[in-house]
Design a protein around this motif. Structure first.
Motif, PDB file in Angstrom:
ATOM      1  N   GLU A   1       0.816  -1.214   0.000  1.00 26.58           N
ATOM      2  CA  GLU A   1       0.000   0.000   0.000  1.00 26.58           C
ATOM      3  C   GLU A   1       0.848   1.262   0.000  1.00 26.58           C
ATOM      4  OE1 GLU A   1      -3.316   2.265   2.845  1.00 26.58           O
ATOM      5  OE2 GLU A   1      -2.741   0.191   3.240  1.00 26.58           O
ATOM      6  N   ASN A   2       1.943   1.261   0.738  1.00 32.54           N
ATOM      7  CA  ASN A   2       2.740   2.470   0.906  1.00 32.54           C
ATOM      8  C   ASN A   2       3.948   2.541  -0.024  1.00 32.54           C
ATOM      9  OD1 ASN A   2       1.687   3.972   3.531  1.00 32.54           O
ATOM     10  ND2 ASN A   2       1.545   1.759   3.916  1.00 32.54           N
ATOM     11  N   TYR A   3       4.343   1.414  -0.589  1.00 31.58           N
ATOM     12  CA  TYR A   3       5.510   1.387  -1.479  1.00 31.58           C
ATOM     13  C   TYR A   3       5.151   0.513  -2.686  1.00 31.58           C
ATOM     14  CZ  TYR A   3       7.852   3.159   2.686  1.00 31.58           C
ATOM     15  OH  TYR A   3       8.208   3.908   3.779  1.00 31.58           O
ATOM     16  N   SER A   4       4.260   1.038  -3.512  1.00 32.29           N
ATOM     17  CA  SER A   4       3.699   0.252  -4.613  1.00 32.29           C
ATOM     18  C   SER A   4       4.738  -0.133  -5.665  1.00 32.29           C
ATOM     19  CB  SER A   4       2.562   1.039  -5.276  1.00 32.29           C
ATOM     20  OG  SER A   4       3.026   2.311  -5.733  1.00 32.29           O
ATOM     21  N   ASP A   5       5.825   0.611  -5.751  1.00 29.05           N
ATOM     22  CA  ASP A   5       6.849   0.313  -6.764  1.00 29.05           C
ATOM     23  C   ASP A   5       7.849  -0.738  -6.300  1.00 29.05           C
ATOM     24  OD1 ASP A   5       5.721   2.185  -8.421  1.00 29.05           O
ATOM     25  OD2 ASP A   5       7.027   3.819  -7.746  1.00 29.05           O
ATOM     26  N   VAL A   6       7.726  -1.169  -5.066  1.00 32.20           N
ATOM     27  CA  VAL A   6       8.687  -2.110  -4.498  1.00 32.20           C
ATOM     28  C   VAL A   6       8.161  -3.535  -4.597  1.00 32.20           C
ATOM     29  CG1 VAL A   6       9.827  -2.846  -2.370  1.00 32.20           C
ATOM     30  CG2 VAL A   6       9.684  -0.420  -2.923  1.00 32.20           C
ATOM     31  N   GLU A   7       8.998  -4.429  -5.070  1.00 30.95           N
ATOM     32  CA  GLU A   7       8.656  -5.851  -5.115  1.00 30.95           C
ATOM     33  C   GLU A   7       8.963  -6.480  -3.755  1.00 30.95           C
ATOM     34  OE1 GLU A   7      10.213  -9.948  -7.332  1.00 30.95           O
ATOM     35  OE2 GLU A   7      10.758  -7.967  -8.138  1.00 30.95           O
ATOM     36  N   VAL A   8       8.015  -7.234  -3.221  1.00 28.33           N
ATOM     37  CA  VAL A   8       8.166  -7.839  -1.891  1.00 28.33           C
ATOM     38  C   VAL A   8       8.258  -9.351  -2.025  1.00 28.33           C
ATOM     39  CG1 VAL A   8       7.192  -8.088   0.419  1.00 28.33           C
ATOM     40  CG2 VAL A   8       6.839  -5.952  -0.857  1.00 28.33           C
ATOM     41  N   GLU A   9       9.296  -9.917  -1.419  1.00 26.31           N
ATOM     42  CA  GLU A   9       9.459 -11.368  -1.383  1.00 26.31           C
ATOM     43  C   GLU A   9       9.487 -11.812   0.069  1.00 26.31           C
ATOM     44  OE1 GLU A   9      12.981 -12.517  -3.427  1.00 26.31           O
ATOM     45  OE2 GLU A   9      12.401 -11.605  -5.336  1.00 26.31           O
ATOM     46  N   VAL A  10       8.826 -12.931   0.358  1.00 29.00           N
ATOM     47  CA  VAL A  10       8.782 -13.469   1.709  1.00 29.00           C
ATOM     48  C   VAL A  10       9.308 -14.900   1.691  1.00 29.00           C
ATOM     49  CG1 VAL A  10       7.359 -14.020   3.715  1.00 29.00           C
ATOM     50  CG2 VAL A  10       6.801 -12.033   2.303  1.00 29.00           C
ATOM     51  N   HIS A  11      10.261 -15.194   2.581  1.00 27.70           N
ATOM     52  CA  HIS A  11      10.809 -16.546   2.700  1.00 27.70           C
ATOM     53  C   HIS A  11      10.811 -16.947   4.175  1.00 27.70           C
ATOM     54  CE1 HIS A  11      12.250 -16.519  -1.470  1.00 27.70           C
ATOM     55  NE2 HIS A  11      12.651 -15.266  -1.241  1.00 27.70           N
ATOM     56  N   GLU A  12      10.563 -18.204   4.416  1.00 25.49           N
ATOM     57  CA  GLU A  12      10.609 -18.716   5.784  1.00 25.49           C
ATOM     58  C   GLU A  12      12.065 -18.949   6.179  1.00 25.49           C
ATOM     59  OE1 GLU A  12       9.105 -22.577   8.394  1.00 25.49           O
ATOM     60  OE2 GLU A  12       8.108 -22.064   6.496  1.00 25.49           O
ATOM     61  N   GLY A  13      12.547 -18.147   7.136  1.00 22.33           N
ATOM     62  CA  GLY A  13      13.939 -18.267   7.563  1.00 22.33           C
ATOM     63  C   GLY A  13      14.114 -19.227   8.726  1.00 22.33           C
ATOM     64  N   GLY A  14      13.180 -19.172   9.672  1.00 23.52           N
ATOM     65  CA  GLY A  14      13.257 -20.061  10.821  1.00 23.52           C
ATOM     66  C   GLY A  14      14.262 -19.640  11.873  1.00 23.52           C
ATOM     67  N   GLN A  15      14.814 -18.423  11.760  1.00 24.28           N
ATOM     68  CA  GLN A  15      15.835 -17.978  12.713  1.00 24.28           C
ATOM     69  C   GLN A  15      15.216 -17.699  14.081  1.00 24.28           C
ATOM     70  OE1 GLN A  15      14.851 -16.166  10.056  1.00 24.28           O
ATOM     71  NE2 GLN A  15      14.190 -14.156  10.802  1.00 24.28           N
ATOM     72  N   PRO A  16      15.929 -18.023  15.168  1.00 27.44           N
ATOM     73  CA  PRO A  16      15.417 -17.716  16.505  1.00 27.44           C
ATOM     74  C   PRO A  16      15.656 -16.260  16.865  1.00 27.44           C
ATOM     75  CG  PRO A  16      17.542 -18.788  16.678  1.00 27.44           C
ATOM     76  CD  PRO A  16      17.202 -18.753  15.204  1.00 27.44           C
ATOM     77  N   ILE A  17      14.946 -15.779  17.867  1.00 33.63           N
ATOM     78  CA  ILE A  17      15.150 -14.477  18.516  1.00 33.63           C
ATOM     79  C   ILE A  17      14.744 -13.299  17.635  1.00 33.63           C
ATOM     80  CG2 ILE A  17      16.859 -12.907  19.541  1.00 33.63           C
ATOM     81  CD1 ILE A  17      18.369 -15.322  20.543  1.00 33.63           C
ATOM     82  N   TYR A  18      14.977 -13.379  16.337  1.00 39.51           N
ATOM     83  CA  TYR A  18      14.653 -12.280  15.426  1.00 39.51           C
ATOM     84  C   TYR A  18      13.410 -12.656  14.611  1.00 39.51           C
ATOM     85  CZ  TYR A  18      19.234 -10.416  16.593  1.00 39.51           C
ATOM     86  OH  TYR A  18      20.316  -9.912  17.278  1.00 39.51           O
ATOM     87  N   PRO A  19      12.208 -12.115  14.948  1.00 41.61           N
ATOM     88  CA  PRO A  19      10.996 -12.464  14.186  1.00 41.61           C
ATOM     89  C   PRO A  19      11.113 -12.128  12.706  1.00 41.61           C
ATOM     90  CG  PRO A  19      10.426 -11.339  16.237  1.00 41.61           C
ATOM     91  CD  PRO A  19      11.904 -11.220  16.086  1.00 41.61           C
ATOM     92  N   TYR A  20      11.836 -11.029  12.407  1.00 36.89           N
ATOM     93  CA  TYR A  20      11.980 -10.632  11.011  1.00 36.89           C
ATOM     94  C   TYR A  20      13.408 -10.174  10.712  1.00 36.89           C
ATOM     95  CZ  TYR A  20       6.888 -10.636  10.808  1.00 36.89           C
ATOM     96  OH  TYR A  20       5.565 -11.007  10.864  1.00 36.89           O
ATOM     97  N   LEU A  21      13.887 -10.594   9.557  1.00 38.20           N
ATOM     98  CA  LEU A  21      15.094 -10.035   8.945  1.00 38.20           C
ATOM     99  C   LEU A  21      14.668  -9.405   7.625  1.00 38.20           C
ATOM    100  CD1 LEU A  21      17.726 -12.922   9.419  1.00 38.20           C
ATOM    101  CD2 LEU A  21      17.309 -10.953  10.906  1.00 38.20           C
ATOM    102  N   PHE A  22      15.148  -8.194   7.352  1.00 38.59           N
ATOM    103  CA  PHE A  22      14.788  -7.484   6.136  1.00 38.59           C
ATOM    104  C   PHE A  22      16.023  -7.238   5.276  1.00 38.59           C
ATOM    105  CE2 PHE A  22      11.630  -5.474   9.219  1.00 38.59           C
ATOM    106  CZ  PHE A  22      10.620  -6.369   8.889  1.00 38.59           C
ATOM    107  N   SER A  23      15.792  -7.309   3.969  1.00 38.56           N
ATOM    108  CA  SER A  23      16.829  -6.953   2.997  1.00 38.56           C
ATOM    109  C   SER A  23      16.223  -5.976   2.007  1.00 38.56           C
ATOM    110  CB  SER A  23      17.322  -8.203   2.262  1.00 38.56           C
ATOM    111  OG  SER A  23      18.158  -7.858   1.174  1.00 38.56           O
ATOM    112  N   VAL A  24      16.914  -4.859   1.780  1.00 37.00           N
ATOM    113  CA  VAL A  24      16.451  -3.854   0.819  1.00 37.00           C
ATOM    114  C   VAL A  24      17.532  -3.656  -0.232  1.00 37.00           C
ATOM    115  CG1 VAL A  24      15.785  -1.441   0.481  1.00 37.00           C
ATOM    116  CG2 VAL A  24      14.989  -2.687   2.507  1.00 37.00           C
ATOM    117  N   GLU A  25      17.140  -3.790  -1.501  1.00 38.85           N
ATOM    118  CA  GLU A  25      18.090  -3.670  -2.611  1.00 38.85           C
ATOM    119  C   GLU A  25      17.543  -2.726  -3.665  1.00 38.85           C
ATOM    120  OE1 GLU A  25      19.861  -7.641  -3.799  1.00 38.85           O
ATOM    121  OE2 GLU A  25      18.176  -8.311  -2.572  1.00 38.85           O
ATOM    122  N   THR A  26      18.461  -2.093  -4.378  1.00 38.03           N
ATOM    123  CA  THR A  26      18.064  -1.214  -5.470  1.00 38.03           C
ATOM    124  C   THR A  26      18.018  -1.989  -6.771  1.00 38.03           C
ATOM    125  OG1 THR A  26      20.383  -0.577  -5.765  1.00 38.03           O
ATOM    126  CG2 THR A  26      19.007   0.830  -4.376  1.00 38.03           C
TER     127      THR A  26
END
Length: 594
Positions: free
Chosen positions: A569-594
């Motif tokens: 909704e807020n960044y319509s030009d951005v492609e979003v990919e979601v992968h199951e990481g399974g890492q402990p302690i960190y609910p989310y890891l984010f990667s931003v690329e140009t």
């Protein structure tokens, strides 16, 4: 035990007492990490490193301090985990080198051995940072050398060493502004103080060393040591956030701007066999350079220097053999990148470990013929089966389980590399606290094969580096491409705070979530979704095209869907990919690329 000398039996008991003291206080050392994250691990790494050394030490059977300190050094070297563990291993490595010819040490020799350890540790770090474990060890050893001329009693000398270490530890807050801001002392320095306290417990509190036989351990029995010296009161944290240390440095003031590292193979080239005058070589490098490290043996010379004239450095090196594994970095460019990234502290130090004086293993595994070896192999460090699967899908041969909560040891990297039938091996540490152990493994393996450590400090950086690899390209080209890929990805991670603190005017409450961009906490809110959105908003700028979300073991599908919907909704030009990481302690890891 005679207090006038220290033999191998009592040295072993000292080390066991020091290791026990560190183990008992490992969680306190962890709590001193500047970031209030739940996986602060300096104490864990130092404890595991010491445990590896103790395991080797218990197999020894000698009253010679030279023999027993050498055994300890080997165990620490192979078991070293994290930056603090590797530095600790180097402190004892230098100690053992000095002690090698001795059956026992008097006070003068013991002090000199401590100083030798400090010298080795500083040499292992290209850009030593004061206000850390290095400073605590340095000042304690310097005082030991001074005081050893005034006493012949080992116990009295060790008490002085411990007192000076504690005094210096309290001063680390004044050396690193971020420590004063948070209100803690350096965690690695605190770990070393605990080890020295164990030493003193053995020497000063009516200890009885039990007889040993081959295979038996030395068991120290002691009462808690209580120093008669007054303790130093902790320094209260300042309410004002410090100005960035790097922001105080003008880029153009970096005089010796080229950071150079290379090997000289004395058995190759037109100059092979030429007599090497190390002192003259160092003097010549110093004309247009500083931060000079030269480590030589019969076949190879390792060189590190910051220079204004890289061409002249290489021409000088060619006088002694063929140059290999050349690396040249522009530190002004690095400083500009650092300032533009908004980091609030000194850059991660680069590491330059010494050449080992003995083989890492007595038995070498059989190696396939050269024509059967693959050109390249990969080792990566990951926490979470989903992330491990991603690296395997990108061609990584060995994925070591680890990360911020459990750092692989030097030996883990060595064993992993030896299990891969490849001529050239790339290591992706994926954590700034793992790079030094990987570099130390590279040093131990350099006579077997070519290993390159790609300095990935986050999982997204490691994935980006693996994507950049092209099988048809040469080793040097792939190395450069992967290093470049690491610099072009922005990394974010969300976890929760384990204590109240204030960092750069950001007030953090224990139990609330925090968002970390690269190495800096930039967001904190009570709720996970609010923190995640705030972090992503700070990471995303015009021109960014791809956001990758790696979900942790505690992430909920409903919240992940909400986060994706918010991005769309807020960044319509951005492609979003979601992968199951399974890492402990960190609910989310984010990667931003140009």
């Amino acid at each position: 035990m005679s207090n006038r000398s220290l033999n191998g039996t009592d040295f072993t008991a000292m080390v066991l007492a020091g290791a026990e003291q560190l183990q008992q206080h490992a969680e306190h050392v962890n709590s001193l990490n500047v970031f209030p994250v739940p996986d602060g691990d300096t104490g864990t790494n130092m404890n595991l490193t010491m445990s590896a050394g103790v395991t080797e030490l218990k197999r020894g059977d000698s009253s010679s301090i030279g023999v027993m300190s050498g055994i300890l050094s080997k165990g620490l070297l192979m078991g070293a985990r994290g930056n603090s563990g590797v530095i600790l291993s180097q402190l004892f490595r230098g100690f053992s080198r000095y002690a090698a010819p001795y059956e026992e040490l008097n006070t003068l020799q013991f002090a000199s051995a401590l100083q030798s350890g400090v010298d080795a540790a500083y040499k292992a770090v290209v850009k030593p940072v004061e206000g850390t474990i290095l400073t605590v060890a340095k000042e304690a050893a310097r005082h030991a050398v001074f005081f050893s001329r005034r006493t012949n009693d080992i116990t009295e000398l060790m008490e002085e060493v411990l007192a000076k270490a504690k005094e210096t530890l309290a001063m680390t807050q004044d050396m690193l502004p971020v420590l004063k801001q948070v209100g803690v002392v350096d965690s690695g320095g605190q770990g070393l103080v605990y080890i020295y306290e164990g030493f003193m417990q053995h020497l000063g509190s009516g200890l009885v060393t039990s007889p040993t036989s081959k295979g038996d351990s030395v068991r120290p029995v002691f009462a808690p040591y209580v120093s008669e010296r007054p303790t130093v009161a902790p320094v209260a944290p300042s309410p004002d956030a410090p100005i960035s240390a790097q922001a105080k440095l003008e880029t153009e003031n970096i005089e010796f701007l080229y950071d150079m590292e290379f090997f000289i193979n004395r058995q190759l080239g037109e100059a092979q066999g030429t007599n090497f005058d190390e002192e003259a070589f160092r003097k010549a490098l110093s004309v247009d350079g500083d931060s000079i490290i030269v480590i030589s043996d019969d076949d190879v010379i390792k060189v590190h220097v910051h220079s204004k004239a890289p061409g002249e450095v290489l021409n000088l090196a060619l006088r002694y053999g063929e140059i290999t594994q050349i690396r040249i970095l522009n530190m002004r460019e690095q400083h500009r990148d650092l300032l533009s990234a908004g980091m609030d502290g000194a850059p991660e130090p680069e590491w330059f470990a010494e050449i080992p004086t003995e083989p890492a293993r007595e038995e070498e595994p059989s190696e396939p013929p050269a024509h059967e070896l693959a050109p390249f192999g990969f080792i990566a460090v990951a926490s979470g089966e989903g992330i491990a699967d991603i690296f395997r899908s990108l061609g990584v041969d060995v994925v070591l389980s680890g990360g911020q909560t459990m750092n692989p040891s030097t030996e883990d990297f060595v064993n992993a590399a030896r299990s891969i039938a490849a001529q050239h091996i790339f290591i992706l540490p994926n954590n700034s606290n793992i790079i030094l152990a990987a570099e130390q493994a590279r040093e131990l393996l350099e006579v077997e094969r070519l290993v390159s450590v790609i300095p990935s400090k986050t999982i997204p950086q490691g994935i980006a580096a693996a994507f950049a690899y092209q099988e048809e390209e040469a080793f040097e080209v792939n190395q450069d491409n992967m290093r470049d890929a690491v610099t072009r990805v922005k990394s974010g991670q969300v976890t929760y705070a384990v204590r109240d603190t204030t960092l750069d005017d950001l007030h953090i409450t224990a139990g609330h979530y925090i968002g970390i961009q690269d190495s800096k906490i930039v967001a904190t809110e009570e709720q996970l979704m609010a923190t995640s959105r705030l972090l992503l908003a700070k990471m995303l700028v015009n021109g960014d095209e791809i956001v990758t979300i790696l979900t942790g073991s505690d992430a909920k599908q409903e919240e992940t869907d909400q986060l994706v919907a918010w991005l769309e909704e807020n960044y319509s030009d951005v492609e979003v990919e979601v992968h199951e990481g399974g890492q402990p302690i960190y609910p989310y890891l984010f990667s931003v690329e140009t």
